[in-house]
Write an enzyme that holds these catalytic residues in place. Sequence first.
Site, PDB file in Angstrom:
ATOM      1  N   TYR A  76      -3.656   5.473  -0.631  1.00  0.00           N
ATOM      2  CA  TYR A  76      -3.655   6.568   0.352  1.00  0.00           C
ATOM      3  C   TYR A  76      -5.019   6.599   1.028  1.00  0.00           C
ATOM      4  O   TYR A  76      -6.048   6.491   0.360  1.00  0.00           O
ATOM      5  CB  TYR A  76      -3.396   7.922  -0.336  1.00  0.00           C
ATOM      6  CG  TYR A  76      -2.002   8.009  -0.892  1.00  0.00           C
ATOM      7  CD1 TYR A  76      -0.950   8.505  -0.116  1.00  0.00           C
ATOM      8  CD2 TYR A  76      -1.722   7.548  -2.169  1.00  0.00           C
ATOM      9  CE1 TYR A  76       0.342   8.543  -0.614  1.00  0.00           C
ATOM     10  CE2 TYR A  76      -0.421   7.576  -2.676  1.00  0.00           C
ATOM     11  CZ  TYR A  76       0.599   8.083  -1.891  1.00  0.00           C
ATOM     12  OH  TYR A  76       1.878   8.113  -2.375  1.00  0.00           O
ATOM     13  N   SER A  77      -5.005   6.786   2.340  1.00  0.00           N
ATOM     14  CA  SER A  77      -6.281   6.897   3.051  1.00  0.00           C
ATOM     15  C   SER A  77      -7.010   8.145   2.588  1.00  0.00           C
ATOM     16  O   SER A  77      -6.407   9.204   2.419  1.00  0.00           O
ATOM     17  CB  SER A  77      -6.055   7.025   4.555  1.00  0.00           C
ATOM     18  OG  SER A  77      -5.409   5.902   5.052  1.00  0.00           O
ATOM     19  N   CYS A 256      -3.641   4.477  13.472  1.00  0.00           N
ATOM     20  CA  CYS A 256      -3.249   4.671  12.069  1.00  0.00           C
ATOM     21  C   CYS A 256      -1.945   5.461  11.977  1.00  0.00           C
ATOM     22  O   CYS A 256      -1.784   6.483  12.638  1.00  0.00           O
ATOM     23  CB  CYS A 256      -4.352   5.413  11.321  1.00  0.00           C
ATOM     24  SG  CYS A 256      -4.074   5.471   9.545  1.00  0.00           S
ATOM     25  N   GLU A 295      -4.269   0.262  11.227  1.00  0.00           N
ATOM     26  CA  GLU A 295      -3.844   0.457   9.832  1.00  0.00           C
ATOM     27  C   GLU A 295      -2.490   1.175   9.865  1.00  0.00           C
ATOM     28  O   GLU A 295      -2.433   2.407  10.021  1.00  0.00           O
ATOM     29  CB  GLU A 295      -4.871   1.274   9.070  1.00  0.00           C
ATOM     30  CG  GLU A 295      -4.527   1.372   7.601  1.00  0.00           C
ATOM     31  CD  GLU A 295      -5.765   1.385   6.709  1.00  0.00           C
ATOM     32  OE1 GLU A 295      -6.548   0.427   6.769  1.00  0.00           O
ATOM     33  OE2 GLU A 295      -5.918   2.375   5.986  1.00  0.00           O
ATOM     34  N   TYR A 297       1.538   1.384   8.127  1.00  0.00           N
ATOM     35  CA  TYR A 297       2.456   0.970   7.056  1.00  0.00           C
ATOM     36  C   TYR A 297       3.506   2.045   6.836  1.00  0.00           C
ATOM     37  O   TYR A 297       3.456   3.111   7.447  1.00  0.00           O
ATOM     38  CB  TYR A 297       1.749   0.622   5.742  1.00  0.00           C
ATOM     39  CG  TYR A 297       0.674   1.566   5.271  1.00  0.00           C
ATOM     40  CD1 TYR A 297       0.982   2.684   4.511  1.00  0.00           C
ATOM     41  CD2 TYR A 297      -0.675   1.330   5.580  1.00  0.00           C
ATOM     42  CE1 TYR A 297      -0.022   3.526   4.051  1.00  0.00           C
ATOM     43  CE2 TYR A 297      -1.673   2.179   5.123  1.00  0.00           C
ATOM     44  CZ  TYR A 297      -1.344   3.275   4.355  1.00  0.00           C
ATOM     45  OH  TYR A 297      -2.341   4.104   3.912  1.00  0.00           O
TER      46      TYR A 297
END
Length: 297
Positions: A76-77, A256, A295, A297
């Site tokens: 997790y960011s 992101c 980034e 996903y």
Amino acid sequence: MAQNVPLNLFTVKSPLAAEVIENKRLTALSRGPKNDVRHLTLRYKEKYAYLPGQSAGILPPATDPVTGKPHKLRLYSVASESAGDAGDGQTVSLCVVRHFWDNSVTGEKNIPGVCSNYLCDVKVGDSVSMTGPSGRHFIIPEDFKHRDFIFVATGTGIAPYRGMLKELFDRGYEGNAALYFGVQYGDVILYDDEFEAYRKHKNFSYFKAISREQANPFPGEVPTRNNKMYVQAKMYVSREALAESLKKPDSMMYLCGLKGMEEGIFPVLEKIGQSLGTQDSFVAKLKAEQRLKVEVY
Ligand code: NAP
């Protein structure tokens, strides 16, 4: 900001035990479980140094019923600045959406994701096993002070920018920062009050693309699914300001969030590149110059 990047201080074999000190729902309760997004803050006694733009690994408890082995870690960011929400360097915050998935093999639908549901349900006082921090490609360069930044997020992809923006403004940032944020509804705009408050900085601009409440004003130029307002449409609306930033050779863009968001954004970047007289692919140029970070996903 990015010189000494802490990496993999804790591992699967030697994880960090952290205590949950906050689990706050960020979205309207009236929205269903798929819009249940949590701001989690974890406190630890050992030193877990990190930079915004890095990720923390979470080890969900119990074993995977398919493999019989412990569940794999999930990344997790980090959603806090490097000093943490408490400012004492002993906490990290995460932004987690309750995830559900469909199994295309069995046909089963809406299966609760293991780690996101675990994290959304943790209670204050629970212990969580962490690894990391990991990743260095998404962090802000150390010579950030006069650069222009364009941050683009969909949903919980907002996580890294919360810490980055706090860190920029805490450290006397003098460039121009623009945040483009795509969400489904007006009552699920994560950290909206914090980003609204940054408008006091004349060098910050904030654009919200609310896909299920606003329409795309340029469906011909920037096609979106069902003509919804997506971040790429908001970017097209302010393409002149974006071009002003992107023509500066040290400006940077970060994307992101949802996998696939870049496919709608890159054509807008190409249009901006053309307006700047770029002959070849502007996206390829930005990537080659390390000015476009993705980034998803
Ligand atoms: P979401 O609510 O499903 O979507 C956010 C917004 O993006 C919605 O307005 C959605 O519109 C729109 N959207 C959908 N497809 C798009 C496209 N192709 N281009 C532009 N906008 C699009 O988002 P979420 O459930 O929070 O998911 C966020 C993603 O970020 C997850 O995949 C997560 O893994 C990833 N992520 C999370 C973190 C973290 O730390 N938690 C960090 C990095 C990345 P509609 O739904 O109306 O179509």
